[in-house]
Design a protein around this motif. Structure first.
Motif, short mmCIF file in Angstrom:
data_model
loop_
_atom_site.label_atom_id
_atom_site.label_comp_id
_atom_site.label_asym_id
_atom_site.label_seq_id
_atom_site.Cartn_x
_atom_site.Cartn_y
_atom_site.Cartn_z
N TYR B 344 0.96 -1.28 0.11
CA TYR B 344 -0.02 0.02 -0.03
C TYR B 344 0.82 1.09 -0.21
O TYR B 344 0.60 2.04 0.88
N GLU B 383 -4.45 -0.38 4.12
CA GLU B 383 -4.45 1.05 3.23
C GLU B 383 -4.17 1.99 4.17
O GLU B 383 -3.43 2.96 3.66
N LYS B 471 -11.69 -3.94 0.84
CA LYS B 471 -12.52 -2.71 0.37
C LYS B 471 -13.55 -2.68 0.60
O LYS B 471 -14.31 -3.60 1.41
N THR B 517 -7.07 -4.27 -3.98
CA THR B 517 -7.81 -2.96 -4.57
C THR B 517 -9.41 -3.37 -4.85
O THR B 517 -10.02 -2.52 -4.83
N CYS B 518 -9.69 -4.56 -4.62
CA CYS B 518 -11.13 -4.81 -4.61
C CYS B 518 -11.25 -6.17 -4.02
O CYS B 518 -10.58 -7.04 -3.79
N GLY B 568 -3.34 -5.81 -7.54
CA GLY B 568 -3.83 -5.54 -8.74
C GLY B 568 -4.47 -6.82 -9.24
O GLY B 568 -5.34 -7.59 -8.63
N GLU B 594 -15.20 -1.56 -9.23
CA GLU B 594 -14.88 -0.25 -9.23
C GLU B 594 -16.17 0.64 -9.62
O GLU B 594 -16.83 1.36 -8.86
#
Lengths: 132, 778
Positions: B344, B383, B471, B517-518, B568, B594
């Motif tokens: 992060y 994060e 997330k 990220t997700c 990623g 996203e």
């Protein structure tokens, strides 16, 4: 004549007309014997000296020979052990090489997967460009 | 990773060194057959003789009294136990004074070990006996007796079991008298050394068959090394359980916990009879057969994140390489680096005294703060903040170096926490308890207080690994965990009032990781590599879950692969032989996540149409239902050919009021109780009854009808119709009772239903504003 009489009495005259108890001939032989004996003793002493010198020399040689012999044995043993040492060293190096080889293999596998990823991504980019 | 070894020119001991032990990170004691005890100070590079033992004491093993006793930590170990060949063990103080000598065994005492809390000592001897002693050296019990010498012994993680050798066999014996003993043949030669790690619960063994092996605590073989040239004389775990060291004749090896070897050194040491790790896990010391004591420290660890690659080149120096432009930065530290973590956009490094926080944007000005206690055993990043674990507690820091909180729970033992048993996300911290492995404690990170009602999450079997998703909204925080049977479960972290379901989503899962990220979950399931693109689908439409998975054959990973990172769209997996495998997954699901998180449904649909992938459509369908966006859901379901669901969604759209729509969406996800409750709260009694009738939930329907004194006849009518259709007779007592004296009149019932629907329509019309916005409500 007188001589004969004296001789019977055990008295003799030498050449210098001195009166002697011993027969001059015998006396002379005795002296000779004495001289010879002395010479003999001298010679023997010299011989002894020579022999002892010789022995010493031989001893030294023997010692030197013994030293050399031990040295030779030592060298021979060292030679033997060096082969062993080398073997051990070789073994160690082999082990290290094996270790590096496995590491190389790991890197190869990683590289391959990275190559595959690259191909995938290029494919993806191409596809993306053509579809747009 | 590599070992940097150092050896003095001349040995300090005249005879072979039999044992070594660390007191602090920089001080070591060594005992030798020349009767000397030597203290090595690594800061000043000095070796001083502490004591000379009597000529009849030949030391065999030493072990320092554990540092942390009953939660209170001493700064230094004060005394140690030394076992000797004359059948005695000696308690010796730091200054070298023999405080007590105890006659323990007949023949040599081959090993002596303190348990983790220092309340008991176990000794084993040539006479084949195992004896337990109190702290002061009083005999408590003789635990076992056998015909062969016991060469080595180790305590189990909870100090309730003992592992010892018996010839070629390993035996785990619990301290309770009648508990079951576990025994198995481990080696083809006599076993010389064992070690059991308290953090990862794995067992190491080494024997005269020239192999070392890694076992789990059930005696299953996880790794067996190749045969070496000489017997393996020593093995030792690092305290954090990530690494272990192996010693043999002229050989020192550094290995990963899964068994494969990082590095091999061939120092001129003779046999290594004993290896000890320093407390911070950065150095090892070995007792050498030729009188040397060898020191080695671990260097060249690597951390990789995106385009940064960091290597610990020396003890105090790190090299940062930016792969994109080949820029190199050197980071210098004042003290030895103990732990580091890169994720992060931040690098967190702990040295023996301080903690450094670097941003990947700027390597020149780290943020530095002092640590309370030196030995950080774990760094975990999220994060927004990161977590440090040391012997005293768990500390959450922001990347600005501010202490946020320090969560605690009763009976917490931080020394055994590892990345598998603790998980951090932006708002939640989860910790699996050691005393009860079925329980997960959840904390709010901002306050450090237990989450919700403070009750921990509990499962029916022991939990091995936990992971929080990274997330999304706090209310939707999910936790996944693997239990003892290697089943993968998912559940919600928030648990207000009603119990959230723990749902199984995978079997035989070896390893898993959330994406950074997700909320995509990656894992290796049995023989397949699996990515759960939208694990939340189980809460929306369980049947949809298999369609949201990406699966791939994982036979190329061999057995026991471990996910190293999932950053990623790149997933990195470490195979059992140590090689890293990088894999790319499709980037589209992440993009979809996203879009959905910002409610861009149009974009999401367009993306799915572009990609033309069933999996993606399935994800979208589940996401749309979860966000109650029925238009999108309809399109998505149509695309994956789930006609029945499209129909149902269509029927939901025709419903007159907002409440019934919501209720039917809940029904769609299988939340029957919620749906019913919602309808009842809205006063739509008839609709609630009808829901139950449709589900053939007769009892409940009748109960509701009776309770609200309405539509009893409707229920009875439908029941009668159902029974007639199936040619059955009424047997239910309650229905029989109610049916008495009631005439079923379908016309009347139909009229009544019509009336109800009209009423609902009227109500909805009265509040048109609400009706128009039935979309997303988080």
């Amino acid at each position: 004549m007188a001589k004969g009489i004296l001789g019977e009495a055990g008295l003799h005259f030498d050449e210098l007309n001195k009166l002697r108890v011993l027969d001059p001939e015998v006396s002379q032989q005795t002296v000779e014997l004495k001289d010879e004996c002395k010479a003999f003793v001298d010679k023997i002493a010299e011989f002894k000296k020579n022999v002892s010198n010789f022995i010493e020399l031989v001893d030294q040689q023997a010692k030197a020979a013994e030293n050399e012999k031990i040295k030779a044995i030592g060298a021979r043993n060292l030679l033997k052990s060096i082969t062993k040492q080398r073997e051990a060293q070789q073994q160690q190096l082999q082990a290290l090489i094996a270790e590096k080889m496995t590491q190389l293999e790991r890197y190869r596998v990683e590289y391959e997967t990275l190559c595959k990823t690259e191909v995938d991504q290029n494919e993806f980019i191409d596809q993306f460009i053509f579809q747009k | 990773m590599r070992l940097k070894t150092s050896l003095l020119k001349e040995p300090k001991h005249k005879e072979l060194v039999s044992c070594v032990g660390w007191t602090t990170a920089d001080e070591l004691y060594s005992c030798s057959e020349d009767h000397q005890i030597i203290k090595w100070n690594l800061l000043t590079c000095e070796a001083t003789q502490v004591a000379k033992l009597p000529d009849d004491i030949y030391p065999i093993d030493l072990h320092w009294f554990p540092k942390s006793v009953g939660g209170k930590r001493q700064t230094q170990a004060e005394n140690f136990v030394l076992t000797s060949s004359d059948g005695k063990f000696h308690l010796i103080s730091k200054s070298g004074r023999v405080e007590k000598s105890v006659e323990a065994h007949c023949g040599a005492v081959l090993a002596g070990r303190w348990n983790y809390d220092g309340t008991a000592l176990v000794t084993v001897g040539e006479d084949g006996q195992i004896k337990i002693w109190s702290k002061s050296g009083m005999l408590r019990s003789t635990l076992a007796q056998q015909g062969t010498p016991i060469y080595s012994v180790a305590w189990g993680p909870d100090s309730e079991k003992i592992l010892y050798t018996s010839g070629k066999q390993l035996i785990i014996k619990p301290l309770q008298a009648n508990a079951k003993i576990l025994q198995w043949k481990a080696h083809d030669g006599i076993i010389l050394k064992v070690d059991w790690n308290s953090v990862n619960d794995l067992i190491l063994s080494a024997g005269e068959d020239c192999k070392y092996k890694v076992w789990d605590s059930y005696g299953r073989l996880l790794y067996s090394s190749q045969s070496h040239e000489y017997p393996i004389t020593s093995v030792a775990w690092a305290l954090d359980g990530e690494l272990f060291a192996v010693g043999s004749f002229h050989t020192l090896r550094l290995c990963d916990k899964t068994g494969w070897s990082y590095a091999l050194e061939k120092p001129n040491t003779g046999s290594l009879f004993n290896i000890a790790w320093s407390i911070d896990g950065t150095q090892i010391a070995g007792a050498c057969g030729n009188g040397h004591v060898i020191f080695a420290h671990v260097v060249e660890q690597r951390w990789v994140w995106k385009n940064y690659e960091i290597t610990l080149t020396k003890r105090r120096t790190m090299e940062v390489r930016n792969v994109l432009n080949d820029a190199v930065d050197l980071l210098e530290f004042r003290d030895r680096v103990i732990k580091a973590s890169l994720n992060y956009e931040h690098l967190v490094v702990s040295t023996s005294l301080q903690c450094y926080i670097f941003s990947t944007k700027n390597w020149n000005t780290p943020l530095i703060f002092d640590l309370k206690e030196g030995t950080v055993s774990l760094i975990l990043q999220a994060e927004r903040h990161f977590l440090l674990v040391d012997g005293g507690g768990i500390y959450l820091y922001s990347y600005e170096g501010r202490l946020i909180s320090s969560p605690k729970f009763p009976g917490m033992r931080t020394d055994i926490l590892n990345a598998q048993t603790i998980s951090l996300s932006n708002d939640t911290l989860a910790v699996r308890d050691k005393s009860d492995e079925k329980v997960i404690y959840l904390f709010e990170t901002s306050s450090g207080k237990p989450l919700g009602d403070g009750k921990p999450l509990s499962h029916k079997t022991e939990i091995l690994e936990i992971a929080l998703d990274q997330k999304g909204l706090t209310n939707e925080r999910k936790i996944v965990f693997i239990d003892k049977n290697r089943d993968l479960y998912i559940t919600s972290v928030k648990r207000f009032g009603k119990e959230q379901k723990i749902i199984k989503i995978g079997t035989m899962v070896h390893t898993l990781a959330w994406n950074d990220t997700c909320n995509i979950l990656g894992g290796v399931q049995d023989e397949r590599f699996t990515v759960w693109y939208y694990p939340n689908a189980v809460y929306v439409d369980k049947e949809l879950l298999p369609k949201t998975l990406f699966e791939k054959d994982a036979s190329e990973f061999s057995k026991n692969p471990q996910i190293v990172s999932f950053v990623g769209s790149q997933i990195t997996i470490r195979r059992a032989d140590g090689s890293l495998i990088h894999m790319n997954i499709s980037p589209y699901p992440a993009i979809l996540h996203e879009y959905v998180s910002s409610s861009k449904w149009e974009d999401a649909i367009r993306l799915c149409r572009f990609v033309k992938d069933q999996t993606l459509w399935a994800c979208l369908a589940a996401m749309a239902v979860a966000s109650k966006d029925m238009d999108t859901a309809e399109i998505a379901y149509a695309s994956i050919g789930e006609i029945d669901k499209v129909k149902y969604i269509g029927s939901i759209k025709d419903l007159p009021s907002k409440e019934s729509k919501l209720a039917h969406i809940l029904l769609f996800s299988g939340n029957i109780q919620d749906a019913e409750m919602l309808l009842l709260q809205a006063g739509l009694i008839y609709q609630a009854i009808q829901v139950n009738i449709n589900l053939y939930n007769w009892e409940r329907a009748l109960e509701l009808a009776m309770k609200h004194k309405t539509h009893v006849d409707t229920v009875l009518a439908y029941r009668q119709k159902f029974l007639d259709d199936f040619g059955k007779k009424e047997t239910n007592q309650r229905f029989l009772q109610n049916a008495e004296g009631l005439e079923v009149n379908w016309d009347k019932i139909k009229a009544k239903i019509e009336l109800e629907i009209a009423k609902e329509r009227e109500r909805a019309a009265a509040t048109p504003a609400v009706r128009a916005s039935i979309t997303i409500q988080h």
